[in-house]
Design a protein around this motif. Structure first.
Motif, PDB file in Angstrom:
ATOM      1  N   GLU A   1       0.803  -1.215   0.000  1.00 55.89           N
ATOM      2  CA  GLU A   1       0.000   0.000   0.000  1.00 55.89           C
ATOM      3  C   GLU A   1       0.840   1.270   0.000  1.00 55.89           C
ATOM      4  N   ASP A   2       2.003   1.260   0.635  1.00 58.69           N
ATOM      5  CA  ASP A   2       2.818   2.464   0.736  1.00 58.69           C
ATOM      6  C   ASP A   2       3.751   2.680  -0.443  1.00 58.69           C
ATOM      7  N   GLU A   3       3.812   1.724  -1.365  1.00 57.14           N
ATOM      8  CA  GLU A   3       4.702   1.879  -2.510  1.00 57.14           C
ATOM      9  C   GLU A   3       4.154   2.925  -3.466  1.00 57.14           C
ATOM     10  N   LYS A   4       5.078   3.685  -4.058  1.00 59.56           N
ATOM     11  CA  LYS A   4       4.675   4.639  -5.083  1.00 59.56           C
ATOM     12  C   LYS A   4       4.572   3.896  -6.408  1.00 59.56           C
ATOM     13  N   PHE A   5       3.673   4.325  -7.240  1.00 55.39           N
ATOM     14  CA  PHE A   5       3.564   3.752  -8.573  1.00 55.39           C
ATOM     15  C   PHE A   5       4.770   4.200  -9.374  1.00 55.39           C
TER      16      PHE A   5
ATOM     17  N   SER B   1      -0.229   7.655 -13.376  1.00 57.40           N
ATOM     18  CA  SER B   1      -1.635   7.374 -13.079  1.00 57.40           C
ATOM     19  C   SER B   1      -2.380   7.355 -14.406  1.00 57.40           C
TER      20      SER B   1
ATOM     21  N   ASN C   1       4.823  10.818  -8.966  1.00 60.93           N
ATOM     22  CA  ASN C   1       5.289  10.234  -7.701  1.00 60.93           C
ATOM     23  C   ASN C   1       4.207  10.141  -6.628  1.00 60.93           C
TER      24      ASN C   1
ATOM     25  N   LYS D   1       1.231   8.417  -4.598  1.00 54.37           N
ATOM     26  CA  LYS D   1       0.774   7.063  -4.282  1.00 54.37           C
ATOM     27  C   LYS D   1      -0.648   6.884  -4.804  1.00 54.37           C
ATOM     28  N   HIS D   2      -0.973   5.649  -5.164  1.00 53.32           N
ATOM     29  CA  HIS D   2      -2.300   5.336  -5.694  1.00 53.32           C
ATOM     30  C   HIS D   2      -3.395   5.760  -4.715  1.00 53.32           C
ATOM     31  N   LYS D   3      -3.201   5.470  -3.435  1.00 51.78           N
ATOM     32  CA  LYS D   3      -4.215   5.823  -2.427  1.00 51.78           C
ATOM     33  C   LYS D   3      -4.403   7.334  -2.335  1.00 51.78           C
ATOM     34  N   GLU D   4      -3.330   8.109  -2.503  1.00 51.79           N
ATOM     35  CA  GLU D   4      -3.438   9.573  -2.476  1.00 51.79           C
ATOM     36  C   GLU D   4      -4.283  10.060  -3.645  1.00 51.79           C
TER      37      GLU D   4
END
Length: 64
Positions: A2-6, A10, A41, A43-46
């Motif tokens: 979950e904490d990994e950046k894509f 996007s 940079n 994160k997907h959740k952001e």
């Protein structure tokens, strides 16, 4: 994780036919900003939270 950046940009994977996004988005559009916030940079959740919390007004800058 979950904490990994894509490492990939996007990207719009799918657009619901007849939905509000269908007028302006296409599958594989790259999302550059969400409400003027750069997605590089991010994160997907952001990104997901920015979209969900945008209320009735969502501004996306896309690259085709």
């Amino acid at each position: 994780m979950e904490d990994e950046k894509f490492t990939r940009p996007s990207t719009v994977l799918q657009v619901s036919p007849g939905g509000p996004a269908a007028r302006s988005l296409r599958a594989m559009d790259e999302i550059i900003t969400i409400n003027n916030v750069p997605t590089k940079n991010m994160k997907h959740k952001e990104a997901e939270q920015l979209i969900r919390n945008s209320g009735d007004s969502l501004s996306l800058t896309i690259k085709r």
